[in-house]
Structures are given as C-alpha cells and as structure tokens.
Write a protein that holds these residues in place. Sequence first.
Motif, PDB file in Angstrom:
ATOM      1  N   GLN A   6       0.846  -1.203   0.000  1.00  0.00           N
ATOM      2  CA  GLN A   6       0.000   0.000   0.000  1.00  0.00           C
ATOM      3  C   GLN A   6       0.878   1.247   0.000  1.00  0.00           C
ATOM      4  OE1 GLN A   6      -3.088  -1.724   3.159  1.00  0.00           O
ATOM      5  NE2 GLN A   6      -3.731   0.245   2.285  1.00  0.00           N
ATOM      6  N   CYS A  23      -3.201   0.321  -3.781  1.00  0.00           N
ATOM      7  CA  CYS A  23      -2.856  -1.011  -3.287  1.00  0.00           C
ATOM      8  C   CYS A  23      -2.444  -1.865  -4.485  1.00  0.00           C
ATOM      9  CB  CYS A  23      -4.056  -1.632  -2.585  1.00  0.00           C
ATOM     10  SG  CYS A  23      -3.778  -3.322  -1.997  1.00  0.00           S
ATOM     11  N   MET A  32      -9.901  -8.409  -3.951  1.00  0.00           N
ATOM     12  CA  MET A  32      -9.221  -7.345  -3.211  1.00  0.00           C
ATOM     13  C   MET A  32     -10.251  -6.576  -2.400  1.00  0.00           C
ATOM     14  SD  MET A  32      -6.318  -6.043  -5.919  1.00  0.00           S
ATOM     15  CE  MET A  32      -5.294  -5.233  -4.672  1.00  0.00           C
ATOM     16  N   TRP A  34     -11.111  -3.401   0.630  1.00  0.00           N
ATOM     17  CA  TRP A  34     -10.704  -2.192   1.343  1.00  0.00           C
ATOM     18  C   TRP A  34     -11.461  -2.141   2.675  1.00  0.00           C
ATOM     19  CZ3 TRP A  34      -6.737   0.914   0.588  1.00  0.00           C
ATOM     20  CH2 TRP A  34      -6.179   1.023  -0.683  1.00  0.00           C
ATOM     21  N   HIS A  48     -15.388  -4.580  -1.918  1.00  0.00           N
ATOM     22  CA  HIS A  48     -14.388  -5.496  -2.446  1.00  0.00           C
ATOM     23  C   HIS A  48     -14.633  -5.726  -3.930  1.00  0.00           C
ATOM     24  CE1 HIS A  48     -17.540  -8.591  -1.833  1.00  0.00           C
ATOM     25  NE2 HIS A  48     -16.883  -9.302  -2.732  1.00  0.00           N
ATOM     26  N   SER A  66     -14.070   3.104  -5.597  1.00  0.00           N
ATOM     27  CA  SER A  66     -12.914   2.245  -5.820  1.00  0.00           C
ATOM     28  C   SER A  66     -12.781   1.928  -7.299  1.00  0.00           C
ATOM     29  CB  SER A  66     -13.058   0.953  -5.006  1.00  0.00           C
ATOM     30  OG  SER A  66     -11.897   0.160  -5.105  1.00  0.00           O
ATOM     31  N   ARG A  68     -10.483  -0.828  -9.971  1.00  0.00           N
ATOM     32  CA  ARG A  68      -9.521  -1.922 -10.103  1.00  0.00           C
ATOM     33  C   ARG A  68      -9.216  -2.069 -11.590  1.00  0.00           C
ATOM     34  NH1 ARG A  68      -9.808  -8.269  -8.024  1.00  0.00           N
ATOM     35  NH2 ARG A  68      -7.565  -8.615  -8.182  1.00  0.00           N
ATOM     36  N   CYS A  74      -5.546  -1.915  -7.059  1.00  0.00           N
ATOM     37  CA  CYS A  74      -6.866  -1.460  -6.642  1.00  0.00           C
ATOM     38  C   CYS A  74      -6.694  -0.108  -5.946  1.00  0.00           C
ATOM     39  CB  CYS A  74      -7.506  -2.468  -5.684  1.00  0.00           C
ATOM     40  SG  CYS A  74      -9.266  -2.215  -5.438  1.00  0.00           S
ATOM     41  N   TYR A  89      -6.482   2.918   6.458  1.00  0.00           N
ATOM     42  CA  TYR A  89      -7.161   2.199   5.373  1.00  0.00           C
ATOM     43  C   TYR A  89      -6.329   0.990   5.006  1.00  0.00           C
ATOM     44  CZ  TYR A  89     -10.407   6.020   5.260  1.00  0.00           C
ATOM     45  OH  TYR A  89     -11.373   6.923   5.639  1.00  0.00           O
ATOM     46  N   CYS A  91      -5.826  -2.513   2.847  1.00  0.00           N
ATOM     47  CA  CYS A  91      -6.137  -3.300   1.657  1.00  0.00           C
ATOM     48  C   CYS A  91      -5.834  -4.759   1.983  1.00  0.00           C
ATOM     49  CB  CYS A  91      -5.279  -2.813   0.495  1.00  0.00           C
ATOM     50  SG  CYS A  91      -5.415  -3.785  -1.018  1.00  0.00           S
ATOM     51  N   THR A  93      -6.251  -9.042   0.397  1.00  0.00           N
ATOM     52  CA  THR A  93      -6.552  -9.884  -0.757  1.00  0.00           C
ATOM     53  C   THR A  93      -6.870 -11.293  -0.303  1.00  0.00           C
ATOM     54  OG1 THR A  93      -4.308 -10.729  -1.165  1.00  0.00           O
ATOM     55  CG2 THR A  93      -4.831  -8.578  -2.092  1.00  0.00           C
TER      56      THR A  93
END
Lengths: 115, 111
Positions: A6, A23, A32, A34, A48, A66, A68, A74, A89, A91, A93
């Motif tokens: 990140q 991220c 992924m 958040w 996500h 968001s 991606r 992301c 914040y 991130c 996976t």
Amino acid sequence: DAMVIQNPRYQVTQFGKPVTLSCSQTLNHNVMYWYQQKSSQAPKLLFHYYDKDFNNEADTPDNFQSRRPNTSFCFLDIRSPGLGDAAMYLCATSRDPGVTNYGYTFGSGTRLTVV
Amino acid sequence: RKEVEQDPGPFNVPEGATVAFNCTYSNSASQSFFWYRQDCRKEPKLLMSVYSSGNEDGRFTAQLNRASQYISLLIRDSKLSDSATYLCVVPRGGSQGNLIFGKGTKLSVKP
C-alpha cells in the motif's frame, strides 16, 4: 516475496480535497478488499472486488469509490474527505471469495489524516 | 447479538501467565474462524485459523463452540512480545462470506 503493498504509508490531505490511496499485490489473488479502521475500532469493510465485479457494502458512504484497472492494482478514492474520514485504510486480498482457510493477506495500511 | 463481539480488555497480565479471550458471533452458518493479531498502528496478521473444534500452535490454543457460538483464544506462558490487540474474525453468511472483524481485545504483558 509475494505481498500486498500500500502506498503511501501516511497521507495528509485537506478537508474536501480528493485523495486516492493505492494497493498492489503480487499474489495474483482474485479478490481485493478495502477496510477502514478508526482508532480502537474494528476494521470495517468498505467494498471489495471479485475480479472486475465491484461489491459495495450497504453502509459505505458515496464519498468512497474504488477502481480496479487490473488484477494487481486497486485504488480507493475519497471524493471529499471529511475530518471523520481520518483512519487507517487497509487493503487485503484473498485468492477466492467466500470462506478461505487462510484468511486474508493485508497490506501495511495507509494512515490518512485530514486537516 | 452483534455479528462479532469481544471483550475489549485491556488484559494486563504478568509474564508467564495464562490468559484467555472469548468472542461470540451471531451467524450460526459460519464455518471457519480466525484470530488475528494487530500491533499498535500496524496491519492485522493472521495468528490462527479454527475450522473444527479447535486448533493448537505452540503456546496458542483456539477453541470453537458451535452450540454456544463462541470462539476462544488461550495463550499460555505469556511473553512480553505477546502484547498486542487480538481480533476475532468471523465470515459473514452468504455466498461471499466476507470476513467481519471484532473490535479486538487488548493484551498487555508486563515483566
């Protein structure tokens, strides 16, 4: 080593000024996430991505968006940060959606300060 | 009942003590559970997974009681380095099963 990265670790932004947190992952995971974590509180899922499918939590404010663009990256966009958006914040996976035996892999987080 | 609920602590214990944390969850359909450790201002890191009745890894034992819908984490012979916040994590019901975090229990191990 495969990991979740990140950037930046610390971000200071002005009240109302759009900010983007990033991220990236080298794990080739499909999902992924958040999370937002305020002081002494639980990490709270914002949304996500499962591959390109975006899934928003019902109580995530519209101020949070968001993107991606590909499997590896992301972004979390905060359109008009307020003082109440100051938080860590995170991130994360996972290889697949749903329950996994290995939990999620987290990045080191971005700590956002709003001035 | 909240999705995930933990005693926030703090638990202040001397080195060598045994300490246990409990966590209750609301979704009876949940199958796998997790304990994460989070150091101050750092990201959560997976400590243990719990699928069946329990799991043991060295000084750490996690137990699951499905009937009562609670998970526990037992730490034996506490070390100074065990000082952290321990987060109970439960999958939400449904096909996605996203992980929902408890607020965490803060542990402070003193010399």
